[in-house]
Design a protein around this motif. Structure first.
Motif, PDB file in Angstrom:
ATOM      1  N   ILE A   1       0.888  -1.238  -0.002  1.00  0.00           N
ATOM      2  CA  ILE A   1       0.047   0.273   0.055  1.00  0.00           C
ATOM      3  C   ILE A   1       0.905   1.200   0.143  1.00  0.00           C
ATOM      4  O   ILE A   1       2.131   1.289   0.329  1.00  0.00           O
ATOM      5  N   SER A   2       0.322   2.292  -0.365  1.00  0.00           N
ATOM      6  CA  SER A   2       1.043   3.662  -0.183  1.00  0.00           C
ATOM      7  C   SER A   2       0.988   4.268   1.034  1.00  0.00           C
ATOM      8  O   SER A   2       0.054   3.750   1.845  1.00  0.00           O
ATOM      9  N   PRO A   3       1.849   5.165   1.366  1.00  0.00           N
ATOM     10  CA  PRO A   3       1.981   5.824   2.723  1.00  0.00           C
ATOM     11  C   PRO A   3       0.837   6.922   2.504  1.00  0.00           C
ATOM     12  O   PRO A   3       0.084   7.054   1.494  1.00  0.00           O
TER      13      PRO A   3
ATOM     14  N   ALA B   1      -1.270  -0.318  -3.965  1.00  0.00           N
ATOM     15  CA  ALA B   1      -0.780   0.921  -3.903  1.00  0.00           C
ATOM     16  C   ALA B   1      -1.094   1.852  -5.026  1.00  0.00           C
ATOM     17  O   ALA B   1      -1.607   1.304  -6.130  1.00  0.00           O
ATOM     18  N   SER B   2      -0.749   3.298  -4.869  1.00  0.00           N
ATOM     19  CA  SER B   2      -1.078   4.094  -6.267  1.00  0.00           C
ATOM     20  C   SER B   2      -0.009   3.730  -7.307  1.00  0.00           C
ATOM     21  O   SER B   2       1.163   3.119  -6.698  1.00  0.00           O
TER      22      SER B   2
ATOM     23  N   LEU C   1     -12.628   7.323  -3.920  1.00  0.00           N
ATOM     24  CA  LEU C   1     -13.468   5.975  -3.741  1.00  0.00           C
ATOM     25  C   LEU C   1     -12.223   4.816  -3.908  1.00  0.00           C
ATOM     26  O   LEU C   1     -12.465   3.692  -3.029  1.00  0.00           O
ATOM     27  N   CYS C   2     -11.212   4.960  -4.493  1.00  0.00           N
ATOM     28  CA  CYS C   2     -10.164   3.876  -4.752  1.00  0.00           C
ATOM     29  C   CYS C   2      -9.582   3.797  -3.374  1.00  0.00           C
ATOM     30  O   CYS C   2      -9.176   2.970  -3.102  1.00  0.00           O
ATOM     31  N   LYS C   3      -9.031   4.916  -2.739  1.00  0.00           N
ATOM     32  CA  LYS C   3      -8.492   4.741  -1.706  1.00  0.00           C
ATOM     33  C   LYS C   3      -9.282   4.439  -0.406  1.00  0.00           C
ATOM     34  O   LYS C   3      -8.739   3.470   0.575  1.00  0.00           O
ATOM     35  N   MET C   4     -10.713   4.677  -0.392  1.00  0.00           N
ATOM     36  CA  MET C   4     -11.495   4.035   0.336  1.00  0.00           C
ATOM     37  C   MET C   4     -11.393   2.599   0.586  1.00  0.00           C
ATOM     38  O   MET C   4     -11.494   1.795   1.451  1.00  0.00           O
TER      39      MET C   4
END
Length: 247
Positions: A5-7, A161-162, A198-201
């Protein structure tokens, strides 16, 4: 299996749970810190791409930064949308154990973090144009190190992750390690469209879902149905699991 995942840019300190270990690539972080401290304030503000207020806060952080004392577990340190929906504050001990084994946080400053690695607040995105040790940017600085660490004991890696961060490992993973990406989107005019918030959620919810389900295989993810998403086999492939949401 590993999950990447991203920070998040926004960070906090928290002493609710103790940190366990120092980050694996701390010697490289030491070199990044030295490079940042050697830069003038105007150059740092440009590197960080931030307001005067945020630049001032991070300049003060650099002055007093201690990489080995007064630390916070990485999983509790980040405050972005993905972390709010992951909700680590209410994980059980068993779920924290799952995350410690499987979850890895990618970082421009620390490289690769386990959930209970001790960190201090910083600001340095992976795509920052920072030249250190002859490397033209942070992607070159970290090179294959992060992918090699992931590949040591992972038959497959789940990419939550992004692109900015997954690019730091994707091209370096050996062919023996399968990289599976989760896509969270909506179908619009025959295309799957991803929306940032929405992707982050959904990425945060997926981490929580996997910890609750003790997921180990890609097949264990297919029943994910949070925030209105449903797995779409017709849009998915071997290395891309697509979850669609009704608009």
């Amino acid at each position: 299996m590993k999950i990447i995942i991203s920070p998040a840019k926004k960070m906090k300190t928290d002493d609710v749970l103790p940190w366990r270990d120092l980050p694996a690539f701390l010697e490289k972080t030491d070199r990044l810190l030295a490079a940042l401290r050697a830069m003038p304030a105007a150059r740092l503000k440009s590197l960080w791409k931030c307001s005067d207020t945020i630049a001032g806060e991070n300049l003060r952080r650099l002055e007093r930064m201690d990489l080995r004392r007064g630390l916070t577990p990485a999983i509790l340190s980040y405050e972005g949308i993905q972390y709010r929906y992951m909700a680590p504050d209410v994980f059980t001990d068993a779920q924290f154990d799952y995350l410690q084994e499987h979850l890895r946080i990618l970082s421009g400053f620390y490289g690769l973090l386990r959930p209970f690695d001790g960190v201090t607040p910083y600001r340095l995105e992976m795509q920052a144009k920072l030249s250190v040790d002859g490397a033209k940017d942070l992607y070159a600085f970290w090179g294959a190190d992060l992918a090699s660490a992931l590949a040591q004991d992972a038959g497959w890696v789940l990419d939550l992750a992004s692109k900015e961060y997954s690019d730091a490992v994707a091209k370096h993973l050996p062919p023996s390690v399968r990289l599976v990406r989760c896509v969270f989107g909506e179908e619009q005019e025959g295309r799957v469209v991803e929306k940032g918030t929405l992707c982050k959620m959904a990425r945060g919810e997926m981490v929580r879902y996997m910890a609750e389900m003790d997921a180990e295989r890609p097949e264990d993810l297919l029943a994910f149905d949070r925030l209105g998403h449903r797995f779409s086999p017709e849009h998915s492939s071997e290395n891309a699991l697509v979850f669609l949401r009704n608009g």
